[in-house]
Scaffold this motif. Structure first.
Motif, mmCIF file in Angstrom:
data_model
loop_
_atom_site.group_PDB
_atom_site.id
_atom_site.type_symbol
_atom_site.label_atom_id
_atom_site.label_comp_id
_atom_site.label_asym_id
_atom_site.label_seq_id
_atom_site.Cartn_x
_atom_site.Cartn_y
_atom_site.Cartn_z
ATOM 1 N N ARG A 160 0.789 -1.225 0.000
ATOM 2 C CA ARG A 160 0.000 0.000 0.000
ATOM 3 C C ARG A 160 0.828 1.285 0.000
ATOM 4 N N ARG A 161 1.892 1.369 0.789
ATOM 5 C CA ARG A 161 2.685 2.599 0.795
ATOM 6 C C ARG A 161 3.210 2.900 -0.601
ATOM 7 N N THR A 162 3.753 1.888 -1.281
ATOM 8 C CA THR A 162 4.279 2.079 -2.633
ATOM 9 C C THR A 162 3.197 2.578 -3.574
ATOM 10 N N ASP A 163 1.980 2.038 -3.457
ATOM 11 C CA ASP A 163 0.881 2.473 -4.317
ATOM 12 C C ASP A 163 0.507 3.927 -4.058
ATOM 13 N N LEU A 164 0.397 4.289 -2.790
ATOM 14 C CA LEU A 164 0.010 5.660 -2.464
ATOM 15 C C LEU A 164 1.085 6.655 -2.884
ATOM 16 N N VAL A 165 2.352 6.277 -2.774
ATOM 17 C CA VAL A 165 3.429 7.148 -3.265
ATOM 18 C C VAL A 165 3.295 7.341 -4.766
ATOM 19 N N ARG A 166 3.064 6.256 -5.511
ATOM 20 C CA ARG A 166 2.930 6.356 -6.966
ATOM 21 C C ARG A 166 1.783 7.271 -7.368
ATOM 22 N N TYR A 167 0.709 7.264 -6.621
ATOM 23 C CA TYR A 167 -0.464 8.093 -6.928
ATOM 24 C C TYR A 167 -0.345 9.505 -6.356
ATOM 25 N N GLY A 168 0.753 9.805 -5.658
ATOM 26 C CA GLY A 168 0.936 11.134 -5.093
ATOM 27 C C GLY A 168 0.069 11.419 -3.900
ATOM 28 N N LEU A 169 -0.341 10.363 -3.171
ATOM 29 C CA LEU A 169 -1.284 10.518 -2.065
ATOM 30 C C LEU A 169 -0.678 10.179 -0.709
ATOM 31 N N PHE A 170 0.595 9.878 -0.666
ATOM 32 C CA PHE A 170 1.240 9.523 0.603
ATOM 33 C C PHE A 170 1.780 10.794 1.253
ATOM 34 N N LYS A 225 -4.782 15.491 -0.021
ATOM 35 C CA LYS A 225 -5.914 15.149 -0.876
ATOM 36 C C LYS A 225 -6.605 13.864 -0.435
ATOM 37 N N TYR A 226 -5.870 13.023 0.250
ATOM 38 C CA TYR A 226 -6.443 11.769 0.715
ATOM 39 C C TYR A 226 -5.986 11.543 2.148
ATOM 40 N N LEU A 227 -6.924 11.607 3.075
ATOM 41 C CA LEU A 227 -6.627 11.465 4.494
ATOM 42 C C LEU A 227 -7.184 10.152 5.020
ATOM 43 N N TRP A 228 -6.584 9.661 6.077
ATOM 44 C CA TRP A 228 -7.089 8.461 6.742
ATOM 45 C C TRP A 228 -6.983 8.641 8.244
ATOM 46 N N ASN A 281 -8.429 12.802 12.517
ATOM 47 C CA ASN A 281 -9.093 12.819 11.215
ATOM 48 C C ASN A 281 -8.119 12.923 10.062
ATOM 49 N N GLY A 282 -6.840 12.898 10.359
ATOM 50 C CA GLY A 282 -5.807 12.878 9.335
ATOM 51 C C GLY A 282 -5.317 14.249 8.917
ATOM 52 N N GLN A 283 -4.048 14.312 8.561
ATOM 53 C CA GLN A 283 -3.468 15.509 7.965
ATOM 54 C C GLN A 283 -2.313 15.092 7.068
ATOM 55 N N GLY A 284 -1.966 15.935 6.128
ATOM 56 C CA GLY A 284 -0.871 15.622 5.228
ATOM 57 C C GLY A 284 0.472 15.721 5.922
#
Length: 536
Positions: free
Chosen positions: A478-488, A495-498, A506-509
Motif C-alpha cells: 500500500r505505501r508504494t501504491d500511495l506514493v505512486r499516486y501522489g497521495l502519501f 488530498k487523501y486522508l485516513w 481525522n488525518g493531515q498531510g
C-alpha cells in the motif's frame, strides 16, 4: 534442489552467518574457531539460506538466535517488517501495541533511529550478503540456481530501492565500505540484471508443495518484478514506463500462474490463498514466490503467524478452528480500508462471513461485532475492524501440524498482482480509463471474488487504486501504491486522508521526504560513503 518433502533445509555450521552493518556487508567471519578445522561451503545449504532469510529469523527456529547480531527475530523478520513499513504507515492498518516504533508507524513520525526500519534494512543487507557469498563460492556449479540467487539479490535490492532510496551497493563479498548508489542507477542495474538472468531461471510452471521446485522462483518472478518496477518507474527514475509495465505483466497473465478460481467446503477461492493448506489445496497455482512455512520444521514469529495472530482476539467468531492458539490482538483495519468495500457507508457490525456477504465481495474478510469502524483509540484493539484474511485452517478440514506455529505459506508474489499492474498501465496509456483489455483484467479479479463487474467508463486509474486495496490489502503494497499516486507524502498528501494520518485523528498531510525512509543512523555513522536521505 527438491523442496518436495520439507520446508527449508537449515544451513549448519558452514559459515558464521551473523550480520553487522552494511559498512561490513561482505564481512562474513569464515575463520573456524578451531584453526585445524577445514570449512567447506555446502552449495545446497547456502542456496537454501538465500531463500530462507525471508521466512526465518535465523537457523534455529522461532526461539533461536537471530541472523542479525544485537537484534531479535521480531524486529528483523522480513515479512513482519515489510508489512509494518508498508501497511501501518497507510490507510490499511493500525496497531494498538506500544512497542518502540509502532506509534511512529501509526502516526507517520519515524526517524533515522526507528528500530523496525533499522531491522528491515539490516535484514535486506544481510540477505544480499548471503547471495553475494553464494555467487562467490558456488559460481559455476548450477546455472539455474545461480540465476535464482541473482534474482533474490535483485529482489532484496528492489525493496531497498523502494523503501530507502539511495542505498549501499555491492555485488561482492568485501570488508570495504560499499559505495552508495543513486536510486535511478540502481533501477537501471536491476532492469539489466533481471533481463540477463531470466533465460537461465526455471521455466514458468504452476506448482504445489508436492511438485518439484515448489518454493523456488521461476521466470515469471523476474517478469513480475520487472512489471512492478516499470509501474513505479516514474517514482524511481523520473520517467514513466507504462507500456513496459503492461507488457511484462501480460507475460505473467498469459503464462501458467493462473488465478485460483475454485472454492471448497464453504471457503472461497480467495480465502484458500491464505489458509494453512494453501501449498496443497490448489491455490498455489497463483503463487510465483511462496515463502514456505511449517508449524514443526520452520517456525517463525515474523512470517505468516504474525499476519494471523496480530489481527485476532480469542473472543472473535472465527468460523471454525483458527489453527493456532496464538491471539495477539494488535493490528486491525483503518476505516478507509473497510469503506473500499462499502462505498455507500452501510458497513455492518458482523462476522467475517456476514461482512463478505453484505459487501458482495468474498475479499471483505472483516470482523465488526462490538468493534468501532473508525479508529478513535489507536491503542484499543476493538477500535477498528479486525482483519480475518490469513488463517491456519485447512480447507479440507484437516488439522495443522502444530497448535502454535502455522503451516500457511506466504505468497510474496502472486499472479493477481500482474492483472492489476496491466490494468493500471493500460488505463494510464488510454487517457485514464481502461480499454476493453484492461477492463477484462479487473473483472477477472472481481469475478473470482463474486463481486459485481465494473463498467468500462467507471474503471479509471483511481478506481484501480481502490481495487488494488481490495485485492492486495495487508500484503505489503500500500505505501508504494500511495506514493505512486501522489497521495502519501508531499503536495498531494492532504488530498487523501485516513484515520490518524500524520498523527491527527481525522488525518493531515505530511512532507514529501517521508515518501522514503531514512537510512539507519547507525549505518550513516559507520560508513562515511553514505549520505542520509534529505530532511532526516
Amino acid at each position: 534442489m527438491n523442496f518436495n518433502n520439507f520446508k527449508y533445509i537449515l544451513p549448519v555450521a558452514t559459515l558464521a552467518l551473523a550480520a553487522g552493518l552494511s559498512s561490513c556487508v561482505g564481512d562474513l567471519d569464515v575463520t573456524p574457531i578451531d584453526p585445524s578445522t577445514t570449512m567447506t561451503p555446502s552449495e545446497p545449504e547456502l542456496f537454501t539460506k538465500c531463500y530462507a532469510t525471508m521466512a526465518l529469523a535465523g537457523n534455529t527456529g522461532a526461539n533461536g538466535d537471530c541472523d542479525i547480531d544485537g537484534l531479535d527475530g521480531g524486529t528483523t523478520g522480513f515479512v513482519r517488517q515489510l508489512w509494518n513499513a508498508n501497511e501501518l504507515t497507510t490507510d490499511e492498518a493500525i496497531c494498538g501495541w506500544g512497542d518502540p516504533g509502532i506509534p511512529q508507524f501509526n502516526y507517520n513520525t519515524w526517524d533515522a533511529s526507528h528500530p523496525m526500519l533499522q531491522g528491515f534494512y539490516y535484514r535486506l543487507i544481510i540477505s544480499i550478503t548471503y547471495c553475494n557469498h553464494y555467487l562467490d563460492v558456488c559460481a559455476g556449479i548450477d546455472a539455474t540456481r545461480e540465476a535464482e540467487v541473482r534474482f533474490l539479490r535483485a529482489l532484496y535490492y528492489y525493496y531497498l530501492m523502494d523503501c530507502y532510496g539511495n542505498v549501499p551497493f555491492t555485488t561482492a563479498v568485501s570488508a570495504e565500505n560499499p559505495n552508495q548508489i543513486m536510486r535511478a542507477d540502481l533501477f537501471a542495474w536491476l532492469e539489466n540484471e533481471l533481463k540477463t538472468i531470466l533465460p537461465n531461471m526455471l521455466e514458468p510452471a504452476a506448482r504445489t508443495s508436492t511438485t518439484e521446485g515448489y518454493g523456488r522462483v521461476d521466470q515469471d518472478g523476474a517478469n513480475l518484478l520487472l512489471a512492478r518496477m516499470y509501474l513505479n518507474a516514474e517514482v524511481y527514475t523520473g520517467t514513466a514506463r507504462w507500456a513496459d509495465a503492461k507488457a511484462y505483466a501480460e507475460k505473467v497473465i498469459n503464462g501458467p500462474h493462473k488465478l485460483w478460481l475454485s472454492g471448497r467446503n464453504g471457503w472461497s477461492a480467495y480465502q484458500m490463498l491464505f489458509m494453512g493448506d494453501n501449498g496443497e489445496n490448489g491455490a498455489s497455482v497463483e503463487a510465483i514466490l511462496p515463502l514456505l512455512q511449517d508449524g514443526v520444521t520452520t517456525t517463525s514469529w515474523g512470517t505468516t503467524l504474525f499476519l494471523m495472530a496480530s489481527c485476532w482476539k480469542e473472543d472473535m467468531d472465527i468460523n471454525g478452528d483458527y489453527g493456532t492458539k496464538e491471539y495477539w490482538a494488535g493490528n486491525r483495519a483503518r476505516s478507509q480500508l473497510i469503506r473500499k468495500f462499502f462505498p455507500s457507508g452501510d458497513v455492518p457490525q458482523a462476522t467475517i462471513a456476514e461482512t463478505a456477504a453484505a459487501a458482495g465481495d468474498n475479499r471483505a474478510l472483516f470482523y465488526g461485532i462490538d468493534r468501532e469502524l473508525s479508529v478513535t483509540n489507536p491503542s484499543e484493539f476493538t477500535s477498528g475492524y479486525s482483519v480475518g484474511k490469513f488463517r491456519n485452517t485447512y480447507s479440507n478440514g484437516a488439522s495443522g501440524h502444530n497448535s502454535q506455529f502455522i503451516d500457511a505459506d506466504y505468497f510474496l508474489m502472486r499472479s493477481a498482482e500482474a492483472y492489476l499492474i496491466a490494468a493500471e498501465a493500460d488505463a494510464r496509456l488510454n487517457g485514464g480509463t481502461v480499454s476493453t483489455t484492461g477492463l477484462g483484467y479487473i473483472n477477472a479479479l472481481r469475478s473470482r471474488a463474486n463481486a459485481r463487474a465494473v463498467a468500462q467508463a467507471d474503471c479509471t486509474v483511481d478506481y484501480i487504486l481502490d481495487e488494488r486495496s481490495r485485492e492486495l490489502y495487508h500484503e505489503g503494497f500500500r505505501r508504494t501504491d500511495l506514493v505512486r499516486y501522489g497521495l502519501f507524502g508531499g503536495d498531494g498528501s492532504a488530498k487523501y486522508l485516513w484515520d490518524w494520518k500524520g498523527g491527527v485523528k481525522n488525518g493531515q498531510g505530511f512532507a514529501a521526504y517521508r515518501n522514503i525512509f531514512a537510512i539507519p543512523a547507525e549505518d550513516i555513522n559507520a560508513n562515511p560513503k553514505l549520505k542520509q536521505n534529505p530532511e532526516y
